[in-house]
Design a protein around this motif. Structure first.
Motif, PDB file in Angstrom:
ATOM      1  N   UNK A  65      -3.887   8.472   2.155  1.00 11.68           N
ATOM      2  CA  UNK A  65      -4.214   7.597   1.020  1.00 11.68           C
ATOM      3  C   UNK A  65      -4.175   6.133   1.427  1.00 11.68           C
ATOM      4  N   UNK A  66      -3.159   5.756   2.201  1.00 16.94           N
ATOM      5  CA  UNK A  66      -2.994   4.348   2.576  1.00 16.94           C
ATOM      6  C   UNK A  66      -4.102   3.860   3.496  1.00 16.94           C
ATOM      7  N   UNK A  67      -4.645   4.739   4.328  1.00 21.85           N
ATOM      8  CA  UNK A  67      -5.615   4.308   5.339  1.00 21.85           C
ATOM      9  C   UNK A  67      -7.071   4.500   4.927  1.00 21.85           C
ATOM     10  N   UNK A  68      -7.322   5.136   3.785  1.00 28.33           N
ATOM     11  CA  UNK A  68      -8.710   5.296   3.325  1.00 28.33           C
ATOM     12  C   UNK A  68      -9.427   3.952   3.190  1.00 28.33           C
ATOM     13  N   UNK A  69      -8.771   2.893   2.627  1.00 31.53           N
ATOM     14  CA  UNK A  69      -9.477   1.608   2.517  1.00 31.53           C
ATOM     15  C   UNK A  69      -9.890   1.015   3.863  1.00 31.53           C
ATOM     16  N   UNK A 204      -6.620  -8.217   4.352  1.00 33.03           N
ATOM     17  CA  UNK A 204      -5.340  -7.737   4.884  1.00 33.03           C
ATOM     18  C   UNK A 204      -4.227  -7.829   3.846  1.00 33.03           C
ATOM     19  N   UNK A 205      -4.157  -8.928   3.113  1.00 35.73           N
ATOM     20  CA  UNK A 205      -3.091  -9.089   2.114  1.00 35.73           C
ATOM     21  C   UNK A 205      -3.213  -8.021   1.024  1.00 35.73           C
ATOM     22  N   UNK A 206      -4.447  -7.733   0.582  1.00 36.02           N
ATOM     23  CA  UNK A 206      -4.652  -6.690  -0.416  1.00 36.02           C
ATOM     24  C   UNK A 206      -4.279  -5.322   0.122  1.00 36.02           C
ATOM     25  N   UNK A 207      -4.618  -5.059   1.390  1.00 34.24           N
ATOM     26  CA  UNK A 207      -4.290  -3.782   2.018  1.00 34.24           C
ATOM     27  C   UNK A 207      -2.780  -3.587   2.085  1.00 34.24           C
ATOM     28  N   UNK A 210      -1.416  -2.737  -1.330  1.00 35.00           N
ATOM     29  CA  UNK A 210      -1.711  -1.352  -1.690  1.00 35.00           C
ATOM     30  C   UNK A 210      -0.772  -0.374  -0.979  1.00 35.00           C
ATOM     31  N   UNK A 211      -0.523  -0.619   0.308  1.00 36.50           N
ATOM     32  CA  UNK A 211       0.378   0.261   1.072  1.00 36.50           C
ATOM     33  C   UNK A 211       1.787   0.214   0.493  1.00 36.50           C
ATOM     34  N   UNK A 212       2.280  -1.006   0.200  1.00 36.99           N
ATOM     35  CA  UNK A 212       3.623  -1.134  -0.391  1.00 36.99           C
ATOM     36  C   UNK A 212       3.684  -0.415  -1.729  1.00 36.99           C
ATOM     37  N   UNK A 213       2.620  -0.562  -2.539  1.00 31.60           N
ATOM     38  CA  UNK A 213       2.587   0.083  -3.859  1.00 31.60           C
ATOM     39  C   UNK A 213       2.641   1.597  -3.727  1.00 31.60           C
TER      40      UNK A 213
END
Length: 463
Positions: A65-69, A204-207, A210-213
């Motif tokens: 899920x985290x790496x799909x973006x 990068x900041x958005x990614x 999302x990972x933290x979330x």
């Protein structure tokens, strides 16, 4: 002058490319299901409690899920062939690492690495087909590839059970090695390294947000009932993840280069579909994890027989494919999802009625019915979510939906594991069957409540 047919037969020069992408699809589909029947045996080998083995599944799904973006940007920046090749290498080496792991934490680390490779396999492979295969042949190519996607889940539970019972659990990972090596070899034969001439700067900041979330919320739920992790730390993880999600929502609204822009959710149907997909998948996605555990830990069923018992679930999914379109055409999305969401929840809760003495034929019918209802639910939710998106938002909307589906799976399994541990701690190990039953009832009720989301669908939503 004759018009070009809208859907043409796939030409032979593209067979090898479709075969290659099918390898990736098969590996991902197989790996998602093959491990479920092996968890009790893995727990014994690694000296862990079987009810704490959900981390092995969650770590993989969450990293996917985290790496799909990342997948689309990496393919644009470095080329589809290079990205796909790297994905197969990572997935294969991580599979070897999983097989050689003699420690639970080491296994989790390699499962995360395996998930990173798995996250890139299908999206990048599908993107390569979209760019290389002529549009009028694309439907034929996708139809052929989808067969591999069906074969993985169909074979996974039975193959996993057979390998555990007659070899060892390590082989559920070692089986990926020859498939991965074949994929590496074929990649340079079949896939050109197409790139995009101009690639926008990666968000990068958005990614990171999302990972933290995703990690915070999933791990917070997973560890809330754990004796090894304090409850305050687990709550802190969940709250951190939730705050990161809120910050990303603001980021998506204000940042021009955001991975997923907030304008996606101005489409009411898309917003309803995303919410429905997220909550309605909690119980459904936990079932392939919790039922093999119940059959083996509570009912003392052998791994191979457990795998065979799960096969009707996949057959039910296949049975639903030709009937879903006519059903949507007849009753519409709103009515179908309202009724089917209730039926899926009731079916999940009804697994609490089964015992070790339930006749095999009745258990098989029960699993078949669940597989049929569950597949109807997923297809209806997915098509509803994407059907009204404008062309310029289709790629971003589809990627976000894929991410939400995997996040929902990880949270659903974490929730199932947490409920199971809570009930087991309360009732005691001697009442393990009852703990499974209470967990299934809770998961079913959550699914039924989700119907409130689908009640918001406009009444005129037909196919």
């Amino acid at each position: 002058m004759t018009a070009t047919p809208l859907h043409q037969k796939l030409q032979p020069e593209f067979y090898l490319l479709v075969f290659l992408v099918s390898i990736g699809f098969f590996m991902q589909g197989l790996d998602t299901t093959i491990i479920n029947t092996a968890l009790p045996a893995m727990a014994t080998s690694l000296q862990e409690h079987p009810l704490r083995m959900h981390g092995v599944v969650i770590s993989y799904v969450l990293s996917v899920a985290a790496c799909i973006p990342l997948s689309g940007w990496l393919a644009d920046r470095f080329g589809v062939r290079n990205t796909f090749f790297a994905a197969i290498v990572i997935f294969t080496l991580a599979s070897l690492g999983c097989a050689l792991s003699n420690d639970f934490n080491l296994l989790i680390a390699f499962r995360v690495l395996q998930g990173i490779g798995g996250a890139l396999l299908l999206p990048v492979g599908r993107l390569a087909m979209l760019r290389i295969i002529p549009r009028e042949q694309f439907l034929s190519a996708m139809s052929l590839m989808s067969l591999a996607g069906l074969m993985g889940p169909l074979m996974g539970p039975t193959l996993g059970g057979w390998l555990v019972e007659y070899a060892s659990w390590h082989w559920i990972f070692l089986i990926n090695l020859p498939i991965g090596l074949l994929g590496m070899f074929v990649t340079f034969k079949a896939m050109p390294n197409t790139t995009e001439p101009s690639v926008k700067k990666f968000d990068l900041s958005g990614f990171i947000l999302l990972v933290i979330a995703m990690v915070g919320m999933a791990l917070g739920i997973e560890n809330i009932a754990s004796r090894e992790v304090s409850r305050s730390f687990s709550l802190g993880l969940f709250i951190t993840g939730f705050i990161a999600a809120l910050i990303y929502a603001y980021h998506a609204h204000t940042h021009q280069n955001a991975l997923f822009r907030s304008k996606l959710f101005r489409n009411r149907i898309y917003a309803i579909g995303i919410l429905g997909n997220f909550f309605a998948r909690f119980g459904s996605n936990a079932i392939p994890f919790i039922l093999p555990l119940m059959l083996q830990v509570a009912f003392q069923m052998e791994p191979f027989m457990t795998g065979i018992m799960l096969t009707p679930m996949v057959l039910g999914s296949l049975f639903s494919k030709p009937i879903i379109r006519p059903m949507i055409s007849k009753v519409g999305y709103r009515r179908l999802l309202l009724i089917n969401t209730f039926l899926v929840g009731a079916c999940i809760a009804s697994f609490a009625l089964t015992t070790a003495d339930t006749p095999t034929w009745l258990r098989a019918v029960h699993f078949f019915v669940f597989g049929t209802l569950n597949s109807l639910q997923f297809v209806a939710m997915n098509t509803l979510t994407l059907k009204d998106l404008p062309q310029q938002d289709a790629s971003s909307g589809n990627s976000f939906l894929s991410m939400i589906m995997m996040l929902s799976m990880s949270i659903g399994i974490a929730l199932a594991g947490t409920l199971l541990n809570v009930f087991t701690n309360h009732l005691g190990e001697a009442q393990i069957t009852q703990a499974f039953h209470y967990t299934l009832i809770c998961l079913g009720l959550i699914n039924i409540i989700t119907a409130i989301i689908f009640y918001q669908i406009p009444k005129n939503q037909e196919i």
